[in-house]
Scaffold this motif. Sequence first.
Motif, short mmCIF file in Angstrom:
data_model
loop_
_atom_site.label_atom_id
_atom_site.label_comp_id
_atom_site.label_asym_id
_atom_site.label_seq_id
_atom_site.Cartn_x
_atom_site.Cartn_y
_atom_site.Cartn_z
N UNK A 1 0.88 -1.30 0.01
CA UNK A 1 -0.08 -0.03 0.01
C UNK A 1 0.81 1.30 0.09
N UNK A 2 1.96 1.25 0.68
CA UNK A 2 2.80 2.33 0.85
C UNK A 2 3.69 2.72 -0.84
N UNK A 3 3.53 1.66 -1.28
CA UNK A 3 4.29 1.64 -2.68
C UNK A 3 3.60 2.60 -3.48
N UNK A 4 2.23 2.33 -3.47
CA UNK A 4 1.15 3.03 -4.36
C UNK A 4 1.30 4.69 -3.87
N UNK A 5 1.29 4.85 -2.45
CA UNK A 5 1.39 6.22 -2.12
C UNK A 5 2.66 6.89 -2.40
N UNK B 1 5.60 11.07 -5.63
CA UNK B 1 6.55 11.30 -6.51
C UNK B 1 5.82 12.03 -7.92
N UNK B 2 4.70 11.56 -8.04
CA UNK B 2 4.03 11.99 -9.29
C UNK B 2 3.79 13.43 -9.03
N UNK B 3 3.29 13.96 -7.83
CA UNK B 3 2.80 15.16 -7.55
C UNK B 3 3.85 15.86 -7.63
N UNK C 1 4.39 19.43 -10.10
CA UNK C 1 4.69 20.60 -9.65
C UNK C 1 6.11 21.07 -9.79
N UNK C 2 6.84 20.29 -10.60
CA UNK C 2 8.35 20.79 -11.12
C UNK C 2 9.31 21.03 -9.85
N UNK C 3 8.94 20.48 -8.76
CA UNK C 3 9.97 20.41 -7.77
C UNK C 3 11.31 19.61 -7.95
N UNK C 4 10.76 18.41 -8.35
CA UNK C 4 12.22 17.84 -8.77
C UNK C 4 12.55 17.87 -10.39
N UNK C 5 13.66 17.17 -10.81
CA UNK C 5 14.19 17.45 -12.05
C UNK C 5 13.23 17.35 -13.12
N UNK D 1 12.66 12.17 -17.73
CA UNK D 1 11.44 11.18 -18.30
C UNK D 1 10.60 10.49 -17.17
N UNK D 2 9.43 10.99 -16.70
CA UNK D 2 8.72 10.43 -15.74
C UNK D 2 7.28 10.49 -15.99
N UNK D 3 6.50 9.80 -15.27
CA UNK D 3 4.96 10.09 -15.39
C UNK D 3 4.40 11.38 -14.95
N UNK D 4 4.92 11.74 -14.06
CA UNK D 4 4.56 13.03 -13.50
C UNK D 4 4.78 14.23 -14.39
N UNK D 5 6.17 14.26 -14.85
CA UNK D 5 6.71 15.17 -15.90
C UNK D 5 5.74 15.18 -17.15
N UNK D 6 5.38 13.95 -17.68
CA UNK D 6 4.49 13.74 -18.68
C UNK D 6 3.10 14.51 -18.28
N UNK D 7 2.67 14.26 -17.28
CA UNK D 7 1.27 14.91 -16.87
C UNK D 7 1.21 16.38 -16.67
N UNK D 8 2.48 16.82 -16.01
CA UNK D 8 2.81 18.43 -16.11
C UNK D 8 2.66 18.71 -17.78
N UNK D 9 3.20 18.26 -18.36
CA UNK D 9 3.47 18.59 -19.82
C UNK D 9 1.99 18.57 -20.54
N UNK D 10 1.38 17.44 -20.01
CA UNK D 10 -0.07 17.57 -20.72
C UNK D 10 -0.94 18.38 -20.40
#
Length: 299
Positions: free
Chosen positions: A223-227, A232-234, A238-242, A246-255
């Motif tokens: 369960x913690x893995x999903x959290x 990380x995606x959040x 938000x652009x806090x990390x690099x 290429x990551x799913x969160x960065x792709x979501x921000x670009x979308x």
Amino acid sequence: MTTDLVPATPAPAPAAASAGAPRSGVARRFLRDPLATGALVVLLLVVLVSVFAPLLAPYSPDHVIPDIARAAPGGGHLMGGDGGGRDVFSRLLYGGRLTLLGALVTILVALVVGVPAGLLAGYYGRAYDAVFGWATNTLMAIPGMVLLLSATAAIGPRTLPVMALFGVLLVPGFFRLVRTAVMSVRGELYVDAARISGLSDPRIIGRHVLRAVRGPVVIQAALSFGIAVLMQTGLQFLGVVDPTEPSWGQMLADAFSNIYAAPTLVIWPGVTIGVTVAALALCGNGLRDALTEQPRRRR
């Protein structure tokens, strides 16, 4: 002369076989759950696709083709192009590597710190319980997002160190879970018998006590893995990390930055994140049911 024939009494089953039956039955009971089995297949597929992304992706994740910027799927690009003219399918495959690796780092840190602390506090109590309890209460009082943002400003926008720090924030959950489970079994007769027989405390903890807590720990880790994936995606959104990785969160921000020009871009990372987190939750629930269900006894 007559002899009385007495039916032979069947010999009892060996202790080793009866002790191994419940362990082998956990996997069987887990696989009987269709939702848990399907979720496990999905997770294995996501992991394998991410690991072998260099072999499966048609393009490099940073390869720019200006003609496919915000383009719809088609023309040799299965999921179209993002706002920078990069192949979405290739970045989705490569993005799973960093996302899953960051979540794995989080869980490893939480396990390595939380489980031993919970074992010591639950088994010995007293000073161990006081010190570790004070430390975990202090961690729980710290606002997690504020700490992560402050750490990012101090160490830079690096994903893995930030996720390792998030693993430290998950330590109190593992500590309390393990401590409670150990306190419930440390007074059992088999633990006292092992202590009287001359076994050392490390051997008693590793052989008897740890077996009583490994089931809840595995479920908590799933369960913690999903959290961790969502956190990380959040942060990446938000652009806090690099933002160049290429990551799913960065792709979501670009979308979301191109939501009006190419609304379909948000579908691919969003669905992937949702399916992965849901599969982790279903696997955790299936494992919990398999561990808590009593095995059927054969006559």
